[in-house]
Design a protein around this motif. Structure first.
Motif, PDB file in Angstrom:
ATOM      1  N   SER A  67       0.832  -1.199   0.000  1.00 44.81           N
ATOM      2  CA  SER A  67       0.000   0.000   0.000  1.00 44.81           C
ATOM      3  C   SER A  67       0.869   1.252   0.000  1.00 44.81           C
ATOM      4  CB  SER A  67      -0.915  -0.001   1.229  1.00 44.81           C
ATOM      5  OG  SER A  67      -1.504   1.263   1.416  1.00 44.81           O
ATOM      6  N   GLU A  68       0.548   2.191  -0.877  1.00 46.19           N
ATOM      7  CA  GLU A  68       1.278   3.453  -0.912  1.00 46.19           C
ATOM      8  C   GLU A  68       1.005   4.273   0.348  1.00 46.19           C
ATOM      9  OE1 GLU A  68       0.647   5.627  -4.475  1.00 46.19           O
ATOM     10  OE2 GLU A  68       1.378   4.047  -5.793  1.00 46.19           O
ATOM     11  N   VAL A  69      -0.195   4.149   0.905  1.00 50.11           N
ATOM     12  CA  VAL A  69      -0.535   4.862   2.143  1.00 50.11           C
ATOM     13  C   VAL A  69       0.326   4.329   3.291  1.00 50.11           C
ATOM     14  CG1 VAL A  69      -2.359   5.318   3.831  1.00 50.11           C
ATOM     15  CG2 VAL A  69      -2.872   5.395   1.387  1.00 50.11           C
ATOM     16  N   TYR A  70       0.467   3.001   3.356  1.00 51.46           N
ATOM     17  CA  TYR A  70       1.304   2.389   4.390  1.00 51.46           C
ATOM     18  C   TYR A  70       2.743   2.890   4.281  1.00 51.46           C
ATOM     19  CZ  TYR A  70       3.627  -1.313   7.100  1.00 51.46           C
ATOM     20  OH  TYR A  70       4.397  -1.995   8.007  1.00 51.46           O
ATOM     21  N   SER A  71       3.273   2.941   3.062  1.00 52.61           N
ATOM     22  CA  SER A  71       4.648   3.410   2.854  1.00 52.61           C
ATOM     23  C   SER A  71       4.803   4.872   3.264  1.00 52.61           C
ATOM     24  CB  SER A  71       5.048   3.239   1.385  1.00 52.61           C
ATOM     25  OG  SER A  71       5.013   1.882   1.015  1.00 52.61           O
ATOM     26  N   ALA A  72       3.771   5.686   2.965  1.00 50.45           N
ATOM     27  CA  ALA A  72       3.829   7.096   3.338  1.00 50.45           C
ATOM     28  C   ALA A  72       3.816   7.259   4.859  1.00 50.45           C
ATOM     29  CB  ALA A  72       2.652   7.844   2.715  1.00 50.45           C
ATOM     30  N   ILE A  73       2.994   6.465   5.546  1.00 53.82           N
ATOM     31  CA  ILE A  73       2.947   6.518   7.018  1.00 53.82           C
ATOM     32  C   ILE A  73       4.286   6.086   7.606  1.00 53.82           C
ATOM     33  CG2 ILE A  73       1.878   5.477   9.066  1.00 53.82           C
ATOM     34  CD1 ILE A  73      -0.719   5.278   7.403  1.00 53.82           C
ATOM     35  N   HIS A  97     -13.654  12.567  20.136  1.00 52.40           N
ATOM     36  CA  HIS A  97     -14.037  13.964  19.936  1.00 52.40           C
ATOM     37  C   HIS A  97     -13.287  14.608  18.775  1.00 52.40           C
ATOM     38  CE1 HIS A  97     -15.440  14.283  24.416  1.00 52.40           C
ATOM     39  NE2 HIS A  97     -16.315  13.674  23.629  1.00 52.40           N
ATOM     40  N   HIS A  98     -12.151  14.011  18.383  1.00 52.47           N
ATOM     41  CA  HIS A  98     -11.315  14.586  17.322  1.00 52.47           C
ATOM     42  C   HIS A  98     -11.428  13.808  16.016  1.00 52.47           C
ATOM     43  CE1 HIS A  98      -9.759  16.798  20.671  1.00 52.47           C
ATOM     44  NE2 HIS A  98      -9.128  15.762  21.200  1.00 52.47           N
ATOM     45  N   ARG A  99     -12.499  13.063  15.854  1.00 51.25           N
ATOM     46  CA  ARG A  99     -12.670  12.206  14.670  1.00 51.25           C
ATOM     47  C   ARG A  99     -12.528  13.002  13.374  1.00 51.25           C
ATOM     48  NH1 ARG A  99     -15.853   7.549  12.907  1.00 51.25           N
ATOM     49  NH2 ARG A  99     -16.518   7.143  15.053  1.00 51.25           N
ATOM     50  N   ASP A 100     -13.235  14.114  13.246  1.00 52.46           N
ATOM     51  CA  ASP A 100     -13.248  14.861  11.981  1.00 52.46           C
ATOM     52  C   ASP A 100     -11.872  15.409  11.628  1.00 52.46           C
ATOM     53  OD1 ASP A 100     -15.921  14.334  11.747  1.00 52.46           O
ATOM     54  OD2 ASP A 100     -16.567  16.252  12.612  1.00 52.46           O
ATOM     55  N   VAL A 101     -11.171  15.946  12.635  1.00 52.30           N
ATOM     56  CA  VAL A 101      -9.848  16.525  12.369  1.00 52.30           C
ATOM     57  C   VAL A 101      -8.852  15.437  11.986  1.00 52.30           C
ATOM     58  CG1 VAL A 101      -7.930  17.832  13.353  1.00 52.30           C
ATOM     59  CG2 VAL A 101     -10.277  18.449  13.942  1.00 52.30           C
ATOM     60  N   VAL A 102      -8.857  14.314  12.724  1.00 55.85           N
ATOM     61  CA  VAL A 102      -7.884  13.247  12.473  1.00 55.85           C
ATOM     62  C   VAL A 102      -8.132  12.571  11.135  1.00 55.85           C
ATOM     63  CG1 VAL A 102      -7.027  11.020  13.277  1.00 55.85           C
ATOM     64  CG2 VAL A 102      -7.440  12.857  14.913  1.00 55.85           C
ATOM     65  N   THR A 103      -9.382  12.218  10.852  1.00 57.20           N
ATOM     66  CA  THR A 103      -9.690  11.515   9.596  1.00 57.20           C
ATOM     67  C   THR A 103      -9.609  12.437   8.386  1.00 57.20           C
ATOM     68  OG1 THR A 103     -12.055  11.918   9.934  1.00 57.20           O
ATOM     69  CG2 THR A 103     -11.165   9.824  10.732  1.00 57.20           C
ATOM     70  N   GLY A 104      -9.609  13.730   8.621  1.00 60.29           N
ATOM     71  CA  GLY A 104      -9.515  14.678   7.513  1.00 60.29           C
ATOM     72  C   GLY A 104      -8.143  15.287   7.379  1.00 60.29           C
ATOM     73  N   ALA A 105      -7.939  16.411   8.056  1.00 59.89           N
ATOM     74  CA  ALA A 105      -6.708  17.200   7.889  1.00 59.89           C
ATOM     75  C   ALA A 105      -5.457  16.451   8.339  1.00 59.89           C
ATOM     76  CB  ALA A 105      -6.841  18.519   8.660  1.00 59.89           C
ATOM     77  N   TYR A 106      -5.549  15.704   9.445  1.00 59.60           N
ATOM     78  CA  TYR A 106      -4.344  15.048   9.971  1.00 59.60           C
ATOM     79  C   TYR A 106      -3.836  13.954   9.033  1.00 59.60           C
ATOM     80  CZ  TYR A 106      -1.250  12.243  12.860  1.00 59.60           C
ATOM     81  OH  TYR A 106      -0.169  11.529  13.320  1.00 59.60           O
ATOM     82  N   LEU A 107      -4.722  13.064   8.613  1.00 60.80           N
ATOM     83  CA  LEU A 107      -4.284  11.980   7.731  1.00 60.80           C
ATOM     84  C   LEU A 107      -3.807  12.516   6.382  1.00 60.80           C
ATOM     85  CD1 LEU A 107      -6.843   9.106   8.411  1.00 60.80           C
ATOM     86  CD2 LEU A 107      -4.448   9.246   9.094  1.00 60.80           C
TER      87      LEU A 107
END
Length: 514
Positions: A68-74, A152-162
């Motif tokens: 996975s390219e996502v895995y490699s990026a992480i 409580h931080h679901r939106d920020v983590v799944t959006g901007a953070y990732l």
């Protein structure tokens, strides 16, 4: 008050852990029909008291076990965080093998912070439980990153953070990545212990377009075409075509086709995948190899006209040696039979490989064919749309010579250049031969002696070419004379036969009637 909250949190965690432990024990002994309900209600219980959310990112994405390219990026992103926090680390070579990149080891945890929000990353390795002995205990190991954060931080983590993690990780990967030269393995080795479809070595070829012996205008044209392709993701999506481009490099041996591929790789920072068609058994294997090549890669089939012909030669060899293998060990015989099995790759399969539906699986890939004899190739294989750009690499011209003189002798001009320009205009000599004569053979040789060696070599080649031309002309004339002589003798025989008939006063036909 804070101490009480801490004690309550510790007690609550202990209770939840105890409940999960009891549920795990019960699951082992409960009937299969009841396990579903135990899992369902235990998870509901955890949700009431456990305020954290977990996301997993698997190393492999599909049945072809493509990374996975996502895995490699992480992995790249966390390497910058873990080197100062984690105690157990893994070291990897960085770009050009000049430094090391440190990454977190299995089952280690890293804490990260984004916009005041804390998150936790863990690299988890799962080893399947095996009830029987296996020679390859790690062949089915699976890894994934587990991200934990407060709900409580679901939106920020799944959006901007990732989005931040993936973007930063890809940039780090490009900076640290070593270019690789890959070659396909025989399919019988794909599924063995640590078996892979491709084997690789670090690609450190120094060729660039600046050092390539080619006319400057032609080099500029090719470089502009490559750069335009690398920036064309949106354009290719707009016109509805897969983001790939085909290049056909053709010309006599020694004109720089392989060097051109190395220069492409260095310019684009792409990995090279050298596809050996004779080890590919059929079209299905060819398709799997294509799927296993990532983006930012150059897929190369060198001497493609010879690659397809070798299949027939191998088949003849197999038939010839079939009797010799009859008395061999059965296991050895089976392995040798599999290895010598003739390839069943067809022209249709190759066309689908470079221009079919499966060619759209992935993007930003170059497909390069090389050949010494372009006339031997099927027109359907090299038509526009499959091989989009045809590049002829011919004999050394004066402009290409000047590049080689600058590379080998650090010369921009010399009094012998005019003589060399005249001779190269009269004689065909490949850039490889020119370069060989320009390279000093000892520490005492200077630029003058190297240029004189080149002039002598060109004059020798010119004489040899003239001698061959004279021999060919003499041979052609001899063939024409022999042909005319044979025709004249045939006419004389016919005329002699007619004269004989007239002398006898009768024909063969009349004799038969009598």
């Amino acid at each position: 008050m804070m101490m009480r909250m801490g004690e309550m949190g510790a007690q609550l965690g202990s209770v939840i852990a105890s409940v999960m432990f009891v549920c795990t024990i019960f699951r082992q002994y409960l009937p299969l029909q009841l396990r579903y309900y135990v899992d369902k209600y235990s998870h509901k219980l955890v949700k009431l008291f456990y305020p954290y959310i977990q996301i997993t990112f698997d190393e492999n994405t599909d049945e072809f076990r493509r990374r996975s390219e996502v895995y490699s990026a992480i992995q790249s992103y966390l390497s910058t965080k873990s080197s100062t926090i984690v105690r157990r680390l893994k070291a990897h070579d960085a770009k050009d093998s000049k430094s090391l990149v440190l990454a977190m080891d299995d089952n280690e945890e890293v804490t990260d912070e984004f916009q005041g929000i804390k998150v936790w990353w863990v690299l988890v390795k799962r080893v399947p439980q095996q009830t029987s002995f296996s020679f390859y205990p790690q062949s089915d190991e699976k890894k994934h990153y587990k991200l934990t954060f407060h709900r409580h931080h679901r939106d920020v983590v799944t959006g901007a953070y990732l989005e931040h993690v993936i973007k930063a990780g890809k940039a780090i990967t490009v900076g640290n990545r070593q270019r690789k030269l890959n070659v396909n393995n025989p399919s019988q080795n794909w599924y063995t212990y640590r078996g892979t479809m491709w084997s690789h070595v670090v690609f450190e070829h120094p060729a660039t377009f600046e050092t390539l012996a080619l006319h400057p205008k032609k080099k500029e044209e090719i470089v502009n075409d490559l750069i335009k392709f690398s920036k064309g993701k949106e354009y290719y999506a707009k016109i509805g075509k897969a983001w790939k481009r085909g290049y056909l490099l053709y010309g006599p041996p020694g004109t720089g086709k392989s060097t051109m591929i190395a220069a492409m790789s260095n310019l684009m920072n792409y990995d090279v995948y050298d596809l050996e068609l004779t080890t590919v058994k059929d079209n299905t294997e060819l398709r799997k190899l294509l799927i296993d090549t990532p983006s930012k890669s150059i897929i190369v089939i060198e001497d493609i006209d010879c690659s397809l012909d070798l299949t027939g030669q191998r088949k003849k060899k197999k038939e010839k040696d079939e009797e010799d293998n009859e008395e061999k060990d059965p296991v050895k015989k089976k392995m040798e039979k599999e290895e010598s099995q003739p390839s069943k790759v067809t022209l249709s399969g190759l066309l689908n490989f470079i221009d079919g539906i499966w060619s759209a699986c992935g993007g930003e890939r170059l497909i390069v064919f090389t050949t010494n004899y372009v006339d031997k190739l099927d027109p359907a294989l090299i038509r526009r749309g499959r091989m989009d750009k045809h590049i002829e690499l011919s004999y050394c011209c004066y402009e290409a010579f000047k590049v080689l003189a600058r590379n080998y002798l650090d010369l921009e001009s010399h009094e012998l250049f005019e003589t060399i320009e005249r001779l190269l205009g009269e004689t065909n000599m490949t850039p490889a031969d020119v370069a060989e004569n320009l390279m000093p053979n000892s520490v005492t040789e200077d630029a003058d002696s190297c240029l004189k060696n080149l002039i002598e070599a060109i004059e020798t080649a010119k004489k040899e070419a003239r001698r061959k031309a004279e021999e060919e002309e003499a041979s052609r004339k001899a063939e024409e004379e022999a042909k005319l002589k044979a025709e004249k003798e045939e006419e004389e025989k016919e005329q002699s036969a007619k004269d004989e008939v007239k002398c006898n006063g009768t024909s063969a036909k009349e004799e038969d009637v009598k």
